[in-house]
Scaffold this active site. Sequence first.
Site, PDB file in Angstrom:
ATOM      1  N   TYR A   4      -4.301  -8.246  -3.521  1.00 32.24           N
ATOM      2  CA  TYR A   4      -3.168  -7.803  -2.700  1.00 32.24           C
ATOM      3  C   TYR A   4      -3.289  -8.283  -1.246  1.00 32.24           C
ATOM      4  O   TYR A   4      -2.704  -7.672  -0.352  1.00 32.24           O
ATOM      5  CB  TYR A   4      -3.033  -6.282  -2.754  1.00 32.24           C
ATOM      6  N   HIS A  12       2.653  -3.848 -12.031  1.00 27.81           N
ATOM      7  CA  HIS A  12       2.783  -4.994 -11.114  1.00 27.81           C
ATOM      8  C   HIS A  12       3.376  -6.150 -11.906  1.00 27.81           C
ATOM      9  O   HIS A  12       3.037  -6.322 -13.085  1.00 27.81           O
ATOM     10  CB  HIS A  12       1.419  -5.427 -10.572  1.00 27.81           C
ATOM     11  N   ASN A  28       3.330   3.276  -8.961  1.00 26.62           N
ATOM     12  CA  ASN A  28       4.562   2.837  -9.621  1.00 26.62           C
ATOM     13  C   ASN A  28       4.333   2.059 -10.917  1.00 26.62           C
ATOM     14  O   ASN A  28       5.163   1.262 -11.331  1.00 26.62           O
ATOM     15  CB  ASN A  28       5.469   2.094  -8.639  1.00 26.62           C
TER      16      ASN A  28
HETATM   17  P1  DAT Z   1       6.352  -4.915  -6.041  1.00 28.26           P
HETATM   18  O1  DAT Z   1       5.152  -4.271  -6.691  1.00 28.26           O
HETATM   19  O2  DAT Z   1       7.654  -4.341  -6.561  1.00 28.26           O
HETATM   20  O3  DAT Z   1       6.306  -6.419  -6.092  1.00 28.26           O
HETATM   21  P2  DAT Z   1       5.557  -5.147  -3.232  1.00 28.26           P
HETATM   22  O4  DAT Z   1       4.981  -6.479  -3.595  1.00 28.26           O
HETATM   23  O5  DAT Z   1       6.490  -5.064  -2.068  1.00 28.26           O
HETATM   24  O6  DAT Z   1       6.314  -4.483  -4.488  1.00 28.26           O
HETATM   25  O7  DAT Z   1       4.382  -4.122  -2.931  1.00 28.26           O
HETATM   26  C1  DAT Z   1       3.198  -4.141  -3.711  1.00 28.26           C
HETATM   27  C2  DAT Z   1       2.790  -2.718  -4.018  1.00 28.26           C
HETATM   28  O8  DAT Z   1       2.449  -2.050  -2.796  1.00 28.26           O
HETATM   29  C3  DAT Z   1       3.895  -1.848  -4.630  1.00 28.26           C
HETATM   30  O9  DAT Z   1       4.025  -2.028  -6.027  1.00 28.26           O
HETATM   31  C4  DAT Z   1       3.426  -0.485  -4.273  1.00 28.26           C
HETATM   32  C5  DAT Z   1       2.810  -0.673  -2.882  1.00 28.26           C
HETATM   33  N1  DAT Z   1       3.808  -0.377  -1.838  1.00 28.26           N
HETATM   34  C6  DAT Z   1       4.838  -1.155  -1.445  1.00 28.26           C
HETATM   35  N2  DAT Z   1       5.559  -0.570  -0.477  1.00 28.26           N
HETATM   36  C7  DAT Z   1       4.954   0.630  -0.250  1.00 28.26           C
HETATM   37  C8  DAT Z   1       5.214   1.723   0.633  1.00 28.26           C
HETATM   38  N3  DAT Z   1       6.240   1.702   1.512  1.00 28.26           N
HETATM   39  N4  DAT Z   1       4.380   2.799   0.581  1.00 28.26           N
HETATM   40  C9  DAT Z   1       3.331   2.823  -0.279  1.00 28.26           C
HETATM   41  N5  DAT Z   1       3.024   1.834  -1.128  1.00 28.26           N
HETATM   42  C10 DAT Z   1       3.830   0.753  -1.128  1.00 28.26           C
HETATM   43 MG    MG Z   2       5.022  -7.776  -5.206  1.00 29.76          MG
END
Ligand code: DAT
Ligand code: MG
Length: 140
Positions: free
Chosen positions: A51, A117, A114
């Site tokens: 990440y 991934h 959630n």
């Molecule tokens: P996705 O998993 O839908 O690709 P992302 O890449 O924007 O979403 O973020 C990676 C992960 O980080 C996401 O699945 C959960 C966590 N995350 C994202 N936004 C967050 C927030 N505002 N608060 C807490 N965790 C968050």
């Molecule tokens: Mg993502």
Amino acid sequence: MATQRTFSIIKPDATKRNLTGKINAKFEEAGLRIIAQKRIQLTPAQAGQFYAVHKERPFFGELVEFMCSEPIVAQVLEGEDAIAKNREVMGATNPADAAEGTIRKEFALSIGENSVHGSDAPETAAEEIAFFFSGLELVG
Ligand code: DAT
Ligand code: MG
């Protein structure tokens, strides 16, 4: 759109609640084939590397801690337009915004916990697959 591969993780909140089969059924019903799969427990260094794109975000520490809290199931999904199709089956990042019938709508606990991934583009899919699997483990 040709056959494509994407990388998927069934996250700790879902493995802990024994939801791997139900989530895999959603992928298969959408026409995504699970061509590689393994259950592993990430170290903080591995989760942080995976990440790394989010390392400046305020939730990074929480995200790394969560991803190491229980085993995950790492997978490669294959199918027509697999990256977009998987994102559609997953639903929006925040389950409050996720559409009916999506994995996150049905199973996610919060924006952080959630359940799944999924890669967001061909380049990241290739990188993420290579991070977790060797070529020998990918049997299409
Ligand atoms: P996705 O998993 O839908 O690709 P992302 O890449 O924007 O979403 O973020 C990676 C992960 O980080 C996401 O699945 C959960 C966590 N995350 C994202 N936004 C967050 C927030 N505002 N608060 C807490 N965790 C968050
Ligand atoms: Mg993502």
